[in-house]
Write an enzyme that holds these catalytic residues in place. Structure first.
Site, PDB file in Angstrom:
ATOM      1  N   LYS A 168       0.849  -1.199   0.000  1.00  0.00           N
ATOM      2  CA  LYS A 168       0.000   0.000   0.000  1.00  0.00           C
ATOM      3  C   LYS A 168       0.882   1.245   0.000  1.00  0.00           C
ATOM      4  CE  LYS A 168      -3.334   2.566   2.887  1.00  0.00           C
ATOM      5  NZ  LYS A 168      -4.189   2.560   4.105  1.00  0.00           N
TER       6      LYS A 168
ATOM      7  N   ASP B  51      -2.663  10.103   3.775  1.00  0.00           N
ATOM      8  CA  ASP B  51      -4.064   9.715   3.896  1.00  0.00           C
ATOM      9  C   ASP B  51      -4.816  10.714   4.777  1.00  0.00           C
ATOM     10  OD1 ASP B  51      -6.499   8.484   4.046  1.00  0.00           O
ATOM     11  OD2 ASP B  51      -5.824   6.800   5.301  1.00  0.00           O
TER      12      ASP B  51
ATOM     13  N   LYS C 275     -10.391  12.764   8.075  1.00  0.00           N
ATOM     14  CA  LYS C 275      -9.968  12.352   9.414  1.00  0.00           C
ATOM     15  C   LYS C 275      -9.935  13.556  10.353  1.00  0.00           C
ATOM     16  CE  LYS C 275      -6.845   8.574   8.025  1.00  0.00           C
ATOM     17  NZ  LYS C 275      -7.536   7.483   8.740  1.00  0.00           N
TER      18      LYS C 275
ATOM     19  N   ASP D 144       1.482   6.163   5.687  1.00  0.00           N
ATOM     20  CA  ASP D 144       0.518   5.229   5.102  1.00  0.00           C
ATOM     21  C   ASP D 144       1.049   4.547   3.841  1.00  0.00           C
ATOM     22  OD1 ASP D 144      -1.877   4.010   5.585  1.00  0.00           O
ATOM     23  OD2 ASP D 144      -3.083   5.462   4.465  1.00  0.00           O
TER      24      ASP D 144
ATOM     25  N   ASP E 282     -12.292   7.002   3.484  1.00  0.00           N
ATOM     26  CA  ASP E 282     -11.113   6.764   4.314  1.00  0.00           C
ATOM     27  C   ASP E 282     -10.702   5.292   4.303  1.00  0.00           C
ATOM     28  OD1 ASP E 282      -9.018   7.393   5.923  1.00  0.00           O
ATOM     29  OD2 ASP E 282     -10.201   7.604   7.768  1.00  0.00           O
TER      30      ASP E 282
ATOM     31  N   GLU F  99      -9.502   3.643   1.948  1.00  0.00           N
ATOM     32  CA  GLU F  99      -8.940   3.751   0.592  1.00  0.00           C
ATOM     33  C   GLU F  99      -7.888   2.688   0.301  1.00  0.00           C
ATOM     34  OE1 GLU F  99      -7.741   5.287   3.128  1.00  0.00           O
ATOM     35  OE2 GLU F  99      -5.604   4.931   2.864  1.00  0.00           O
TER      36      GLU F  99
ATOM     37  N   ARG G 279      -7.752  -0.558   0.792  1.00  0.00           N
ATOM     38  CA  ARG G 279      -8.274  -1.751   0.123  1.00  0.00           C
ATOM     39  C   ARG G 279      -8.629  -1.472  -1.327  1.00  0.00           C
ATOM     40  NH1 ARG G 279     -12.833  -2.020   4.688  1.00  0.00           N
ATOM     41  NH2 ARG G 279     -11.096  -1.000   5.779  1.00  0.00           N
TER      42      ARG G 279
HETATM   43  N1  BES Z   1      -4.418   4.354   6.903  1.00  0.00           N
HETATM   44  C1  BES Z   1      -5.607   4.104   7.637  1.00  0.00           C
HETATM   45  C2  BES Z   1      -5.409   3.062   8.743  1.00  0.00           C
HETATM   46  C3  BES Z   1      -4.666   3.518   9.961  1.00  0.00           C
HETATM   47  C4  BES Z   1      -5.311   4.280  10.914  1.00  0.00           C
HETATM   48  C5  BES Z   1      -3.386   3.143  10.171  1.00  0.00           C
HETATM   49  C6  BES Z   1      -4.644   4.664  12.041  1.00  0.00           C
HETATM   50  C7  BES Z   1      -2.718   3.528  11.298  1.00  0.00           C
HETATM   51  C8  BES Z   1      -3.349   4.299  12.247  1.00  0.00           C
HETATM   52  C9  BES Z   1      -6.707   3.586   6.718  1.00  0.00           C
HETATM   53  O1  BES Z   1      -6.683   4.070   5.431  1.00  0.00           O
HETATM   54  C10 BES Z   1      -7.989   3.995   7.332  1.00  0.00           C
HETATM   55  O2  BES Z   1      -8.244   5.171   7.392  1.00  0.00           O
HETATM   56  N2  BES Z   1      -8.778   3.026   7.787  1.00  0.00           N
HETATM   57  C11 BES Z   1     -10.019   3.298   8.421  1.00  0.00           C
HETATM   58  C12 BES Z   1     -11.016   2.293   7.901  1.00  0.00           C
HETATM   59  C13 BES Z   1     -12.435   2.602   8.297  1.00  0.00           C
HETATM   60  C14 BES Z   1     -12.903   3.862   7.593  1.00  0.00           C
HETATM   61  C15 BES Z   1     -13.297   1.436   7.923  1.00  0.00           C
HETATM   62  C16 BES Z   1      -9.804   3.138   9.919  1.00  0.00           C
HETATM   63  O3  BES Z   1      -9.063   2.267  10.339  1.00  0.00           O
HETATM   64  O4  BES Z   1     -10.369   3.945  10.660  1.00  0.00           O
HETATM   65 ZN    ZN Z   2      -4.882   4.677   4.723  1.00  0.00          ZN
HETATM   66 MN    MN Z   3      -7.782   5.899   5.269  1.00  0.00          MN
END
Ligand code: BES
Ligand code: ZN
Ligand code: MN
Length: 485
Positions: free
Chosen positions: A257, A262, A269, A280, A339, A341, A343
């Site tokens: 990834k 992000d 966020k 990220d 968010d 993104e 996947r």
């Molecule tokens: N890059 C983030 C995941 C992440 C969050 C990594 C905090 C490290 C610390 C990912 O893209 C994301 O935002 N995931 C969301 C998914 C949700 C919207 C289903 C998450 O984990 O909140």
């Molecule tokens: Zn992310």
């Molecule tokens: Mn995200």
């Protein structure tokens, strides 16, 4: 940093010619059999209660009479396993690296030294001496420490030398991953990652191809392009190939990834700690680092790295909640949360991987906050329906001290991804968020041996020591090397 071996002469450890000597005392410290005068100093420290056999114990001694190395650190280890040595060496180097030490000698008293131990020493020393300076010129010169010698007996040299070589190759890969991930989003852009891949290609003879927005759109990577469309920064899809085995040998494929920042997109966020979302692209960085390590060792294996890289930003052209996009696989996706993104960019890369008829595909992603909640910061999340592949990856993680933990991928979890308007939604409910993310990816690998590593908790540290860890380059490199003929 240079690494080598050093066989002590008649004077034993007391005569070792180095600026500093790190003596790892294993197990029953009193019976460690260190020759005087160093042995005498050790016994005195024990008798005085200043050095006790306890994990994490380190004692610094300056100019011990009769000992050639002007600086000595004693560090205790419960046993001579690579894991215990790694911890003891890290503690010892922490007190020796600052001063005038240019040449460090590391000796182990009371335990055998093999290749795995030597590799652990390299990893501990390089980790403890890493300094980020790319955007912080005030850090100035690197510490003076430039050479580390592992003290070993004549007969152990061969295995120690091979362990040092493997350790150095992996350490260089870890370093590359840290350097990339630590760079801010305005420096480490998708184009920067492509440049790093091309550099690797030149250094190690990899074939590197970089697809741009037009290429990806034409291919039909509708999910990846949906994430990329909110940013002016050009996205890239990197294909880097290392051929160390015959053409007919099916390759291993790593998919990383590469979100270089992000923000969450329209599903933006909160501001607190949003800066950390520059990490990220830790999955992408670990793919580059692993390619570097494997290629440097000339391993007889075929390895392909795939990196979809872009920014996830809100904007006038950004993808919106409710938008439906068509992935490269032809399956449609309702983007309920922009968010989620990671996947979306990974699914197209996983479909792309099929063309290589891989022996196995592993994707690596800072995918979910939920994985961090589940496993904390010690173990990466491992998701795969393939028991044999799971065993390989878990063993590689253990060997590299870069451990993972297996998580479930039962079909029941897949129901969370149902959508009224597309073949699937890109998010499920909050509960089991790391698993539904994996279930989403699983829909794109029906024809491949596949595993997913969620490194959200392990790729970087928050807080005072904020920064990239270079994980899971160790795990991945060990895994790929275990496939080398
Ligand atoms: N890059 C983030 C995941 C992440 C969050 C990594 C905090 C490290 C610390 C990912 O893209 C994301 O935002 N995931 C969301 C998914 C949700 C919207 C289903 C998450 O984990 O909140
Ligand atoms: Zn992310
Ligand atoms: Mn995200």
């Amino acid at each position: 940093m240079d690494f080598g071996t050093l066989v002590p002469g008649k004077a034993g450890l007391s005569g070792v010619a180095a600026d500093a000597l790190l003596l790892v005392v294993v197990g029953d410290a009193a019976g460690s059999g260190v020759d005087d005068p160093l042995g005498k100093a050790l016994k005195a420290a024990l008798a005085d209660g200043d050095f006790t056999p306890k994990a994490g114990q380190v004692l610094y001694l300056h100019r011990v009479a009769g000992v050639k190395a002007g600086r000595v650190a004693l560090a205790w280890a419960p046993d001579a396993t690579p894991k215990a040595l790694r911890r003891a060496v890290a503690g010892g180097v922490a007190v020796l690296k600052g001063g005038g030490t240019r040449h460090l000698a590391v000796a182990v008293a009371g335990g055998e030294l093999g290749a795995a131990q030597a590799e652990a020493v390299v990893s501990a020393v390089t980790d403890a001496t890493y300094l980020y300076r790319a955007t912080k010129p005030s850090v100035g010169e690197d510490p003076k420490l430039a050479r580390t010698s592992v003290v070993c007996a004549r007969g152990d040299e061969k295995s120690v030398v091979s362990g040092l070589a493997r350790g150095q190759a992996i350490a260089a890969g870890v370093r590359l991953a840290r350097e990339c991930a630590n760079r801010p989003g305005n420096v480490c852009t998708p184009g920067y990652l492509a440049g790093e891949a091309r550099k690797l290609g030149k250094e190690h003879g990899l074939k590197v191809e970089v697809l741009d927005r037009k290429d990806c759109t034409k291919l039909g990577m509708g999910a990846f392009m949906a994430v990329a469309q909110g940013s002016e920064e050009p996205p890239v899809f990197i294909v880097a190939r290392y051929q160390g085995a015959g053409r007919d040998v099916p390759p291993l494929v790593l998919v990383g990834k590469g979100i270089t920042f992000d923000s969450g997109g329209i599903s933006i966020k909160p501001a607190a700690e949003m800066d950390e979302m520059k990490f990220d692209m830790g999955g992408a960085a670990s793919v580059l680092g692993t390619l570097k390590a494997v290629a440097a060792l000339g391993a007889r294996v075929n390895l392909i790295g795939l990196i979809p890289a872009c920014e996830n930003l809100p904007g006038g052209r950004a993808v919106k909640p409710g938008d439906v996009v068509t992935s490269l696989s032809g399956q449609t996706i309702e983007i309920l949360n922009t968010d989620a993104e990671g996947r979306l960019i990974l699914c197209d890369a996983l479909t792309y991987a099929e063309r290589f008829k891989p022996a196995a595909v592993v994707d690596i992603a800072t995918l979910t906050g939920a994985c961090m909640i589940a496993l904390g910061h010690h173990r990466s999340g491992l998701f795969t329906p393939d028991d044999a592949l799971a065993a390989e990856l878990l063993a590689a993680g253990d060997a590299a001290h870069d451990p993972a933990w297996r998580m479930p991928v039962d079909d029941e979890y897949d129901e969370a991804l149902k959508s009224n308007f597309a073949d699937m939604a890109n998010v499920g409910p909050r509960a089991g968020g790391a698993i539904t993310a994996a279930m989403f990816l699983k829909r794109f690998v029906a024809r491949q041996r596949w595993a997913h590593l969620d490194i959200a908790g392990t790729a970087w540290r928050s807080g005072a020591a904020k920064g990239a860890t270079g994980r899971p380059v160790g795990l991945l490199a060990h895994w790929v090397l275990s496939h080398a003929g």
